[in-house]
Design an enzyme around this catalytic site. Structure first.
Site, short mmCIF file in Angstrom:
data_model
loop_
_atom_site.label_atom_id
_atom_site.label_comp_id
_atom_site.label_asym_id
_atom_site.label_seq_id
_atom_site.Cartn_x
_atom_site.Cartn_y
_atom_site.Cartn_z
CG ASN A 11 -30.73 0.03 -38.54
OD1 ASN A 11 -31.06 -0.45 -39.63
ND2 ASN A 11 -29.55 -0.19 -38.00
CG ASP B 3 -28.21 -3.43 -39.84
OD1 ASP B 3 -28.66 -2.28 -39.77
OD2 ASP B 3 -28.86 -4.39 -40.31
CD GLU C 67 -30.53 -7.79 -43.48
OE1 GLU C 67 -31.10 -7.18 -44.40
OE2 GLU C 67 -29.28 -7.84 -43.36
CG ASP D 123 -34.07 -2.55 -40.26
OD1 ASP D 123 -33.30 -2.37 -39.30
OD2 ASP D 123 -33.70 -2.97 -41.37
CE LYS E 136 -38.83 -1.48 -45.65
NZ LYS E 136 -39.57 -1.27 -46.91
#
Length: 204
Positions: A103, A119, A121, A123, A136
């Site tokens: 992540n 985060d 986004e 990954d 991802k």
């Protein structure tokens, strides 16, 4: 710097454009100079601040109406100064390990109640038995990145590329035994403390 003991509540908050954007209360598994490990039990409620300018909009989970974490829970391995965490998930009635999830996010910044991050986004995921990892949320990163991470997208992509190179080289900076980890059965979902959404939180 405060160290958390196993079983302590650790609040993970996302900070976007100098505002608290999202948060939840997790549980400390391990806290050392090299590694901070937290556990998010299923049923943990998400926190969304009531007040703010929200220049990038509300958090996606809030937009989707997501109020809590579902499933077997999530283990998260955080490394000081490193712009990603390794997430561990399980699925199905037998709680089967579901691979390594890299992540991309801000390196953890300690607070009195836990740590702050954001985060990114984008990954990477390496599924069990798969010959190789896969990207991802590439399209989501391209769409949301200019607003959420202005001026940072190249650096975020570079961190993802760095992780990919390490994986391709067979490197491991975490221990495979985390796939078999089980939480203390007494660990129930925690609640966010009062004032969690203040930019500089204090101990309760």
């Amino acid at each position: 710097m405060r160290r958390f003991a196993p079983g302590d509540t650790i609040v993970r908050r996302e900070i976007l454009r100098d505002e608290v954007w999202f948060g939840y209360a997790s549980i400390c598994v391990q806290d050392t100079d090299e590694l901070l490990v937290t556990y998010l039990p299923g049923g943990t409620r998400f926190g969304y601040p009531r007040h703010g300018a929200f220049p990038a909009g509300r958090h996606p989970y809030q937009v989707q109406g997501r109020q809590e974490w579902h499933g077997h829970g999530m283990l998260a391995l955080h490394f000081p100064g490193i712009e990603h965490a390794v997430f561990v998930f399980w699925k199905g009635p037998r709680r089967t390990w579901n691979g390594w999830y890299f992540n991309l996010q801000d390196a953890p910044r300690r607070t009195a109640i836990g740590f702050d991050t954001l985060d990114h986004e984008l990954d990477l995921h390496w599924a069990p038995g798969a010959p190789r990892w896969e990207w991802k949320d590439v399209e989501e990163f391209a769409a949301a990145g200019p607003v959420r991470y202005p001026g940072r997208m190249e650096a975020i992509q570079a961190e993802g590329d760095r992780v990919a190179r390490l994986l391709d080289a067979g490197e491991r900076w975490w221990h495979d035994s985390w796939a078999d980890w089980h939480p203390d059965p007494r660990w129930l979902p925690r609640q966010l403390p009062a004032g969690w959404d203040e930019l500089a939180p204090t101990l309760p």
